[in-house]
Write a protein that holds these residues in place. Structure first.
Motif, PDB file in Angstrom:
ATOM      1  N   LEU A   6       0.826  -1.206   0.000  1.00 38.76           N
ATOM      2  CA  LEU A   6       0.000   0.000   0.000  1.00 38.76           C
ATOM      3  C   LEU A   6       0.861   1.257   0.000  1.00 38.76           C
ATOM      4  O   LEU A   6       0.592   2.209  -0.746  1.00 38.76           O
ATOM      5  N   VAL A   7       1.901   1.266   0.807  1.00 38.80           N
ATOM      6  CA  VAL A   7       2.808   2.417   0.849  1.00 38.80           C
ATOM      7  C   VAL A   7       3.536   2.577  -0.481  1.00 38.80           C
ATOM      8  O   VAL A   7       3.706   3.700  -0.988  1.00 38.80           O
ATOM      9  N   ALA A   8       3.968   1.460  -1.077  1.00 38.88           N
ATOM     10  CA  ALA A   8       4.645   1.532  -2.374  1.00 38.88           C
ATOM     11  C   ALA A   8       3.729   2.111  -3.443  1.00 38.88           C
ATOM     12  O   ALA A   8       4.147   2.954  -4.250  1.00 38.88           O
ATOM     13  N   PHE A   9       2.468   1.671  -3.445  1.00 37.66           N
ATOM     14  CA  PHE A   9       1.504   2.218  -4.396  1.00 37.66           C
ATOM     15  C   PHE A   9       1.298   3.713  -4.177  1.00 37.66           C
ATOM     16  O   PHE A   9       1.284   4.508  -5.126  1.00 37.66           O
ATOM     17  N   ALA A  10       1.136   4.115  -2.913  1.00 35.06           N
ATOM     18  CA  ALA A  10       0.879   5.517  -2.609  1.00 35.06           C
ATOM     19  C   ALA A  10       2.062   6.404  -2.974  1.00 35.06           C
ATOM     20  O   ALA A  10       1.885   7.548  -3.403  1.00 35.06           O
ATOM     21  N   TYR A  69       4.310  13.658   0.810  1.00 34.70           N
ATOM     22  CA  TYR A  69       4.590  12.352   1.412  1.00 34.70           C
ATOM     23  C   TYR A  69       4.011  12.240   2.820  1.00 34.70           C
ATOM     24  O   TYR A  69       3.793  11.133   3.307  1.00 34.70           O
ATOM     25  N   ILE A  70       3.746  13.377   3.451  1.00 33.58           N
ATOM     26  CA  ILE A  70       3.150  13.346   4.793  1.00 33.58           C
ATOM     27  C   ILE A  70       1.678  12.955   4.718  1.00 33.58           C
ATOM     28  O   ILE A  70       1.177  12.199   5.562  1.00 33.58           O
ATOM     29  N   ARG A  71       0.986  13.413   3.697  1.00 32.29           N
ATOM     30  CA  ARG A  71      -0.448  13.126   3.548  1.00 32.29           C
ATOM     31  C   ARG A  71      -0.704  12.199   2.353  1.00 32.29           C
ATOM     32  O   ARG A  71      -1.733  12.307   1.689  1.00 32.29           O
ATOM     33  N   TRP A 100      -5.965  10.134   0.365  1.00 33.67           N
ATOM     34  CA  TRP A 100      -6.930   9.846  -0.687  1.00 33.67           C
ATOM     35  C   TRP A 100      -7.847   8.678  -0.326  1.00 33.67           C
ATOM     36  O   TRP A 100      -8.950   8.557  -0.881  1.00 33.67           O
ATOM     37  N   MET A 101      -7.429   7.813   0.600  1.00 31.35           N
ATOM     38  CA  MET A 101      -8.228   6.630   0.915  1.00 31.35           C
ATOM     39  C   MET A 101      -9.551   6.973   1.606  1.00 31.35           C
ATOM     40  O   MET A 101     -10.612   6.528   1.150  1.00 31.35           O
ATOM     41  N   PRO A 102      -9.573   7.762   2.699  1.00 30.25           N
ATOM     42  CA  PRO A 102     -10.870   8.130   3.294  1.00 30.25           C
ATOM     43  C   PRO A 102     -11.754   8.907   2.335  1.00 30.25           C
ATOM     44  O   PRO A 102     -12.976   8.711   2.312  1.00 30.25           O
ATOM     45  N   ALA A 103     -11.132   9.775   1.518  1.00 26.09           N
ATOM     46  CA  ALA A 103     -11.926  10.555   0.559  1.00 26.09           C
ATOM     47  C   ALA A 103     -12.576   9.648  -0.479  1.00 26.09           C
ATOM     48  O   ALA A 103     -13.740   9.852  -0.861  1.00 26.09           O
ATOM     49  N   ALA A 104     -11.839   8.630  -0.937  1.00 29.70           N
ATOM     50  CA  ALA A 104     -12.399   7.706  -1.932  1.00 29.70           C
ATOM     51  C   ALA A 104     -13.523   6.859  -1.350  1.00 29.70           C
ATOM     52  O   ALA A 104     -14.517   6.566  -2.029  1.00 29.70           O
ATOM     53  N   LEU A 105     -13.403   6.457  -0.084  1.00 33.42           N
ATOM     54  CA  LEU A 105     -14.436   5.641   0.542  1.00 33.42           C
ATOM     55  C   LEU A 105     -15.699   6.445   0.833  1.00 33.42           C
ATOM     56  O   LEU A 105     -16.806   5.897   0.834  1.00 33.42           O
ATOM     57  N   ARG A 106     -15.543   7.752   1.106  1.00 34.11           N
ATOM     58  CA  ARG A 106     -16.710   8.591   1.394  1.00 34.11           C
ATOM     59  C   ARG A 106     -17.375   9.133   0.138  1.00 34.11           C
ATOM     60  O   ARG A 106     -18.521   9.588   0.203  1.00 34.11           O
TER      61      ARG A 106
END
Length: 270
Positions: free
Chosen positions: A22-26, A69-71, A75-81
């Protein structure tokens, strides 16, 4: 037999591997060199410009902004909401289906886990079959398995009934989810501009007919069997194209001759 330490170690390794991917993808999606890969839909819409078009040489390949890189997981919470229609318009149908796959896993496995812990765990734990076997080393985890149920015990009915319940629930949830995704796909295709590739079928290995050519044979077949859906066809010969490519590569003059013939044919006649 597996111990609780083995299961815990396996769970930790899987969680660490999943987090690493997940970190590599991000991180990879933040790099300018991968921008067209992760935001291709925005490029097609013309609402995103390439970050490699300007700036220093290193910034065209590596993102040097430390704040991103800090944030990088915001995108994950935004995509789920995000509502599904907005998500499809923003990132495409594949993204919405991808999120639904994760939610599908929760719909299937959470009820199964709750039911298994409520029914099978007490049944297996109270079986006490392993305790009556001499010279057998087992752990607490083994008491939770079906191996702790005595042979011929009526407790096996619980496992049989649970197997049918799990199978029925899985098939039911998959059926409902496939129906929803199929409807989403049809709505998505209906809202897009019509393209020939949406209605094209590739037909290969057409059997020979002594009375008709391959083109006539294909047209006759579709006119008879699919008269309401057939429009036209375009025969192609893969071997002919391969031979032509080899001829052009080996004889450069052939390409110039073909280009000259094309220009002559495209000129308007008086």
């Amino acid at each position: 037999m597996a111990s609780s330490e083995d299961i815990l170690l396996s769970a930790v390794l899987n969680l660490l591997s999943a987090f690493a991917f997940l970190v590599a993808f991000a991180i990879l999606r933040l790099q300018p060199i991968n921008d067209r890969v992760y935001f291709s839909k925005w490029y097609l819409k013309g609402i995103r410009a390439s970050p490699r078009s300007s700036g220093a040489f290193m910034k065209k390949f590596v993102n040097l902004d430390c704040r991103t890189y800090i944030r990088f997981l915001n995108w994950m919470p935004a995509a789920l909401r995000m509502p599904e229609p907005e998500l499809i318009d923003h990132a495409g149908l594949d993204s919405a289906v991808y999120i639904r796959i994760y939610l599908l896993g929760l719909k299937i496995f959470v009820p199964i886990a709750v039911l298994s812990f409520g029914v099978l765990v007490p049944v297996n734990w109270s079986g006490k079959s392993l305790e009556h076997i001499e010279d057998l080393t087992f752990s607490t985890i083994d008491k939770l398995s079906i191996s702790n149920v005595p042979s011929g015990s009526p407790r096996f009915w619980a496992h049989l009934v649970m197997a049918y319940i799990v199978t029925f629930w899985t098939c039911y949830v998959l059926y409902k989810e496939y129906h929803i995704i199929t409807t989403m796909r049809l709505q998505f295709l209906a809202s897009e501009n019509r393209r020939p590739d949406q209605f094209t079928v590739l037909v290969r290995n057409v059997p020979p007919d002594p009375d008709e050519s391959v083109s006539e044979h294909v047209e006759h077949f579709f006119c008879v069997n699919h008269p309401d859906h057939y429009l036209t066809h375009q025969p192609s010969n893969a071997q002919m194209y391969r031979d032509l490519s080899i001829l052009i590569l080996t004889c450069p003059g052939i390409l110039q001759l073909l280009q000259l013939i094309s220009l002559i044919l495209m000129q308007p006649h008086p």
